[in-house]
Design a protein around this motif. Structure first.
Motif, PDB file in Angstrom:
ATOM      1  N   GLY A 121       0.783  -1.224   0.000  1.00  0.00           N
ATOM      2  CA  GLY A 121       0.000   0.000   0.000  1.00  0.00           C
ATOM      3  C   GLY A 121       0.818   1.279   0.000  1.00  0.00           C
ATOM      4  O   GLY A 121       0.259   2.374  -0.089  1.00  0.00           O
ATOM      5  N   SER A 122       2.138   1.159   0.084  1.00  0.00           N
ATOM      6  CA  SER A 122       2.980   2.350   0.132  1.00  0.00           C
ATOM      7  C   SER A 122       3.004   3.064  -1.221  1.00  0.00           C
ATOM      8  O   SER A 122       2.847   2.452  -2.277  1.00  0.00           O
ATOM      9  N   LEU A 123       3.227   4.358  -1.165  1.00  0.00           N
ATOM     10  CA  LEU A 123       3.317   5.144  -2.398  1.00  0.00           C
ATOM     11  C   LEU A 123       4.501   4.690  -3.246  1.00  0.00           C
ATOM     12  O   LEU A 123       4.429   4.699  -4.482  1.00  0.00           O
ATOM     13  N   ALA A 124       5.588   4.297  -2.587  1.00  0.00           N
ATOM     14  CA  ALA A 124       6.778   3.846  -3.317  1.00  0.00           C
ATOM     15  C   ALA A 124       6.467   2.602  -4.149  1.00  0.00           C
ATOM     16  O   ALA A 124       6.884   2.503  -5.308  1.00  0.00           O
ATOM     17  N   PHE A 125       5.725   1.645  -3.572  1.00  0.00           N
ATOM     18  CA  PHE A 125       5.385   0.440  -4.338  1.00  0.00           C
ATOM     19  C   PHE A 125       4.432   0.781  -5.468  1.00  0.00           C
ATOM     20  O   PHE A 125       4.604   0.317  -6.600  1.00  0.00           O
ATOM     21  N   ARG A 126       3.434   1.588  -5.170  1.00  0.00           N
ATOM     22  CA  ARG A 126       2.469   1.956  -6.213  1.00  0.00           C
ATOM     23  C   ARG A 126       3.141   2.654  -7.383  1.00  0.00           C
ATOM     24  O   ARG A 126       2.738   2.473  -8.535  1.00  0.00           O
ATOM     25  N   SER A 127       4.190   3.419  -7.102  1.00  0.00           N
ATOM     26  CA  SER A 127       4.878   4.133  -8.178  1.00  0.00           C
ATOM     27  C   SER A 127       5.560   3.178  -9.148  1.00  0.00           C
ATOM     28  O   SER A 127       5.745   3.500 -10.317  1.00  0.00           O
ATOM     29  N   GLY A 128       5.955   2.022  -8.645  1.00  0.00           N
ATOM     30  CA  GLY A 128       6.683   1.060  -9.477  1.00  0.00           C
ATOM     31  C   GLY A 128       8.131   1.430  -9.702  1.00  0.00           C
ATOM     32  O   GLY A 128       8.871   0.690 -10.352  1.00  0.00           O
ATOM     33  N   GLU A 129       8.543   2.560  -9.145  1.00  0.00           N
ATOM     34  CA  GLU A 129       9.899   3.050  -9.372  1.00  0.00           C
ATOM     35  C   GLU A 129      10.753   2.800  -8.128  1.00  0.00           C
ATOM     36  O   GLU A 129      10.889   3.657  -7.252  1.00  0.00           O
ATOM     37  N   PHE A 130      11.314   1.594  -8.040  1.00  0.00           N
ATOM     38  CA  PHE A 130      12.140   1.253  -6.893  1.00  0.00           C
ATOM     39  C   PHE A 130      13.208   0.249  -7.314  1.00  0.00           C
ATOM     40  O   PHE A 130      13.233  -0.217  -8.455  1.00  0.00           O
ATOM     41  N   ASN A 131      14.088  -0.084  -6.376  1.00  0.00           N
ATOM     42  CA  ASN A 131      15.141  -1.057  -6.657  1.00  0.00           C
ATOM     43  C   ASN A 131      15.202  -2.072  -5.522  1.00  0.00           C
ATOM     44  O   ASN A 131      14.325  -2.109  -4.658  1.00  0.00           O
ATOM     45  N   THR A 132      16.239  -2.900  -5.522  1.00  0.00           N
ATOM     46  CA  THR A 132      16.324  -3.975  -4.536  1.00  0.00           C
ATOM     47  C   THR A 132      16.566  -3.480  -3.111  1.00  0.00           C
ATOM     48  O   THR A 132      16.511  -4.275  -2.176  1.00  0.00           O
ATOM     49  N   GLN A 133      16.818  -2.183  -2.940  1.00  0.00           N
ATOM     50  CA  GLN A 133      16.963  -1.606  -1.604  1.00  0.00           C
ATOM     51  C   GLN A 133      15.628  -1.080  -1.053  1.00  0.00           C
ATOM     52  O   GLN A 133      15.565  -0.557   0.061  1.00  0.00           O
ATOM     53  N   PHE A 134      14.580  -1.245  -1.840  1.00  0.00           N
ATOM     54  CA  PHE A 134      13.284  -0.684  -1.489  1.00  0.00           C
ATOM     55  C   PHE A 134      12.794  -1.149  -0.124  1.00  0.00           C
ATOM     56  O   PHE A 134      12.381  -0.346   0.728  1.00  0.00           O
ATOM     57  N   VAL A 135      12.821  -2.456   0.134  1.00  0.00           N
ATOM     58  CA  VAL A 135      12.300  -2.985   1.394  1.00  0.00           C
ATOM     59  C   VAL A 135      13.147  -2.520   2.575  1.00  0.00           C
ATOM     60  O   VAL A 135      12.621  -2.158   3.625  1.00  0.00           O
ATOM     61  N   ALA A 136      14.467  -2.531   2.400  1.00  0.00           N
ATOM     62  CA  ALA A 136      15.349  -2.058   3.474  1.00  0.00           C
ATOM     63  C   ALA A 136      15.051  -0.602   3.806  1.00  0.00           C
ATOM     64  O   ALA A 136      14.988  -0.208   4.983  1.00  0.00           O
ATOM     65  N   ASP A 137      14.855   0.222   2.779  1.00  0.00           N
ATOM     66  CA  ASP A 137      14.519   1.633   2.996  1.00  0.00           C
ATOM     67  C   ASP A 137      13.160   1.768   3.681  1.00  0.00           C
ATOM     68  O   ASP A 137      12.972   2.585   4.588  1.00  0.00           O
ATOM     69  N   PHE A 138      12.212   0.942   3.255  1.00  0.00           N
ATOM     70  CA  PHE A 138      10.871   0.970   3.840  1.00  0.00           C
ATOM     71  C   PHE A 138      10.935   0.614   5.320  1.00  0.00           C
ATOM     72  O   PHE A 138      10.308   1.278   6.168  1.00  0.00           O
ATOM     73  N   LEU A 139      11.704  -0.426   5.669  1.00  0.00           N
ATOM     74  CA  LEU A 139      11.827  -0.854   7.060  1.00  0.00           C
ATOM     75  C   LEU A 139      12.512   0.203   7.916  1.00  0.00           C
ATOM     76  O   LEU A 139      12.161   0.364   9.097  1.00  0.00           O
ATOM     77  N   SER A 140      13.479   0.904   7.344  1.00  0.00           N
ATOM     78  CA  SER A 140      14.196   1.916   8.114  1.00  0.00           C
ATOM     79  C   SER A 140      13.314   3.089   8.492  1.00  0.00           C
ATOM     80  O   SER A 140      13.597   3.806   9.458  1.00  0.00           O
ATOM     81  N   LYS A 141      12.230   3.296   7.745  1.00  0.00           N
ATOM     82  CA  LYS A 141      11.329   4.420   8.006  1.00  0.00           C
ATOM     83  C   LYS A 141      10.039   3.987   8.713  1.00  0.00           C
ATOM     84  O   LYS A 141       9.175   4.802   9.005  1.00  0.00           O
ATOM     85  N   ARG A 142       9.916   2.679   8.921  1.00  0.00           N
ATOM     86  CA  ARG A 142       8.665   2.125   9.466  1.00  0.00           C
ATOM     87  C   ARG A 142       8.479   2.479  10.945  1.00  0.00           C
ATOM     88  O   ARG A 142       9.387   2.413  11.723  1.00  0.00           O
TER      89      ARG A 142
END
Length: 451
Positions: A430-451
Motif C-alpha cells: 500500500g505504500s506510495l513507493a510500491f504503487r509508483s513502481g519506481e524502486f530497486n532492490t533496496q526498497f524494502v530495506a529503505d521501507f523498514l528503516s522508516k517504518r
C-alpha cells in the motif's frame, strides 16, 4: 493423457507438495507424498493418493535424504519423482540417482542441473549464447592479486560470489580496495562450508537494480517463454513480492530479455520448466544474466495468472516425453498479477519465525484471488523448515487493480494462533513507493528503516 508417467513421488512438503498433488490428480496420475515425521498430519499427506514417511523432522534426514527418497520411489514403484523447489530440486546427485534407477526425474537432466548450477559454467553458456553478463572475471578467482587486476578493469564496488551459491547466500560486497584485503580467501572458506565448493568469481556490483526473471518451458527442441516477473521487492536477498509484467521494462526491453532467455535454453539443450534470472540496471537501462533456476519457482503462479498456463502440468508433460503443445504466438499476456509470500514470522521482532498451532484459518477469496497454502485449522506449523506458509496471488486488468485487490486480500486473510507477515505486506504493497513502481532492490530495506 500421459504416455509413461502414471505415478509420482513428491519429494517435498508444504504448499508446493500440495500444488503438485493437485496437478497430478487433474492429470489422472497417482500421487505419493514423501513426508517427515513432523509433517505426518499435513494437508498434502491427507490429500495425496498415498504417502510414505522418509525420516525424522530434520531435513537432512528426510527431505534431503537421497537414499530414503529413492528407496521410497522404488518401494512404491512410481514412474517419476517431482522435487518441487528447495531441498533436492537442483541437486544433480539426486537427479542422477533417479536416472540410474530408471526413475523419471521431473526436471532437466543431472548434467544440465550440474552445468547451470555452477554459476561460472552458466556464465560461459550465457556468453556463448550472446546473452549479456555483468562485467567481471572470466572464471574462478583464487588469488587476491587477480581480484585486484579485475578491480582495476571494472572498478569498485565488486561482488564476490560463490559459484555454487544461491538463494541470496554466498555473496559479499567489496566497496573499495582496502576491503578487498583477505576477502577472496574468506568467501572461499565460507563457500566451502556452506556449499562444499570453494569456487568463487567476481562481478561488478551494481547499486541501482531490479531483479527480473523469465519463465521458460522447453521440451529439448522447442522453447517458449511466459513473459517476465519482477522480483525486486526483497529483504536480505529473499523475495517478498513478485509481480508480472514488470512495471519498469519497456516493450523493447521486455522482448529482448525474453528472447535472450530462449537463446540460453537452446544453447544448453534445456528440457523442463525453468527460470532465467537477470538484474536490470535502472541507470543504464541494461539487463544482465545472473543465473538459471532449473526447477519450478515459488513465484510460478504469477506467470500462470497472466497466461492461463499450468506450469506444473506442462513440466510433468515434458518429463513424460511430450512436445510443448503451445507455440510462442499462442501465449498471450493478460492483465497484471502480484504475489505476496505469507510467512509465519513476527515483523515487529526482526521477522523471527513463529511456528505454532493454527487456531483459525480464513484464506482470502473472491474474483482474481488465488491462495496457495497447506494450512488448515488445527495444523501445527513445525519449527524445522522455512517459515513460508502460503502465497496470495491476485490478478487485475492492470497493475492498479491488482494492487487494490491484493490489499483487500491481505486484509481478509486470517491465520489465528501465530504471527504472520500479512499486515507488513499490506503496509508494503500500500505504500506510495510500491504503487509508483519506481524502486530497486533496496526498497524494502529503505521501507523498514522508516517504518
Amino acid at each position: 493423457m500421459l504416455n509413461d508417467i502414471k505415478s509420482v513421488l513428491i519429494a517435498n512438503r508444504g504448499e508446493i507438495a500440495l500444488r503438485v498433488v493437485r496437478a497430478c490428480q487433474e492429470l489422472g496420475i497417482k500421487s505419493v507424498v514423501a513426508y517427515s515425521e513432523a509433517d505426518a498430519n499435513s494437508l498434502p499427506v491427507k490429500l495425496a493418493d498415498a504417502s510414505v514417511c522418509v525420516g525424522p523432522a530434520p531435513s537432512n534426514r528426510s527431505y534431503q535424504n537421497q537414499e530414503a527418497l529413492v528407496s521410497a520411489a522404488l518401494s512404491f514403484g512410481v514412474d517419476a519423482v517431482h522435487p518441487g523447489y528447495g531441498f533436492l530440486s537442483e541437486n544433480p546427485s539426486f537427479a542422477q540417482k533417479c536416472e540410474e534407477e530408471g526413475i523419471n526425474f521431473i526436471g532437466p537432466s543431472s548434467e544440465i542441473i550440474r552445468k547451470m548450477g555452477d554459476k561460472i559454467e552458466a556464465r560461459k553458456v550465457a556468453i556463448e549464447a550472446n546473452v549479456p553478463t555483468i562485467p567481471g572475471s572470466d572464471g574462478t578467482v583464487e588469488e587476491e592479486e587477480l581480484a585486484r587486476q579485475i578491480a582495476q578493469d571494472i572498478g569498485f564496488p565488486l561482488l564476490i560470489k560463490a559459484s555454487a551459491g544461491g538463494g541470496g547466500r554466498g555473496m559479499r560486497v567489496v566497496p573499495n580496495a582496502e576491503a578487498l584485503n583477505g576477502a577472496v580467501s574468506e568467501v572461499m572458506s565460507e563457500a566451502e562450508v556452506a556449499f562444499g565448493d570453494p569456487s568463487v568469481y567476481i562481478e561488478k556490483y551494481l547499486t541501482d537494480i531490479r531483479h527480473i526473471e523469465v519463465q521458460v518451458l522447453s521440451d529439448g527442441e522447442a522453447t517458449v517463454h511466459l513473459g517476465e516477473r519482477d522480483c525486486t521487492a526483497q529483504r536480505r536477498n529473499q523475495k517478498l513480492v513478485e509481480e508480472a509484467p514488470s512495471p519498469e521494462l519497456s516493450e523493447a526491453a521486455r522482448k529482448e530479455i525474453c528472447e535472450s532467455a530462449i537463446r540460453l535454453c537452446k544453447a544448453v539443450g534445456y528440457r523442463s520448466a525453468g527460470t532465467v534470472e537477470y538484474v536490470y540496471d535502472n541507470i543504464e537501462k541494461n539487463f544482465y544474466f545472473i543465473e538459471m533456476n532449473t526447477r519450478v519457482q515459488v513465484e510460478h503462479p504469477v506467470s500462470e495468472m497472466i497466461t492461463g498456463i499450468d506450469i506444473i502440468k506442462e513440466q510433468i508433460r515434458i518429463a513424460d516425453g511430450q512436445e510443448i503443445s503451445l507455440s510462442q504466438s499462442d501465449i498471450e499476456i493478460n492483465g497484471h498479477a502480484i504475489e505476496c509470500r505469507l510467512n509465519a514470522e513476527d515483523p515487529d521482532i526482526g521477522f523471527i519465525p513463529c511456528p505454532g498451532k493454527i487456531t483459525s484459518y480464513r484464506p482470502a477469496g473472491g474474483f482474481g484471488v488465488r491462495m496457495d497454502s497447506h494450512l488448515e485449522t488445527g495444523y501445527t506449523i513445525p519449527p524445522f523448515y522455512d517459515s513460508m506458509i502460503g502465497k496470495i496471488i491476485c490478478w487485475g486488468r492492470d497493475r492498479e487493480e491488482a494492487i487494490d485487490r491484493m490489499l483487500r486480500a491481505l486484509k481478509e486473510t486470517e491465520v489465528g494462533g501465530v504471527k504472520t507477515t500479512a499486515g507488513f505486506q499490506h503496509e508494503l504493497i500500500g505504500s506510495l513507493a510500491f504503487r509508483s513502481g519506481e524502486f530497486n532492490t533496496q526498497f524494502v530495506a529503505d521501507f523498514l528503516s522508516k517504518r
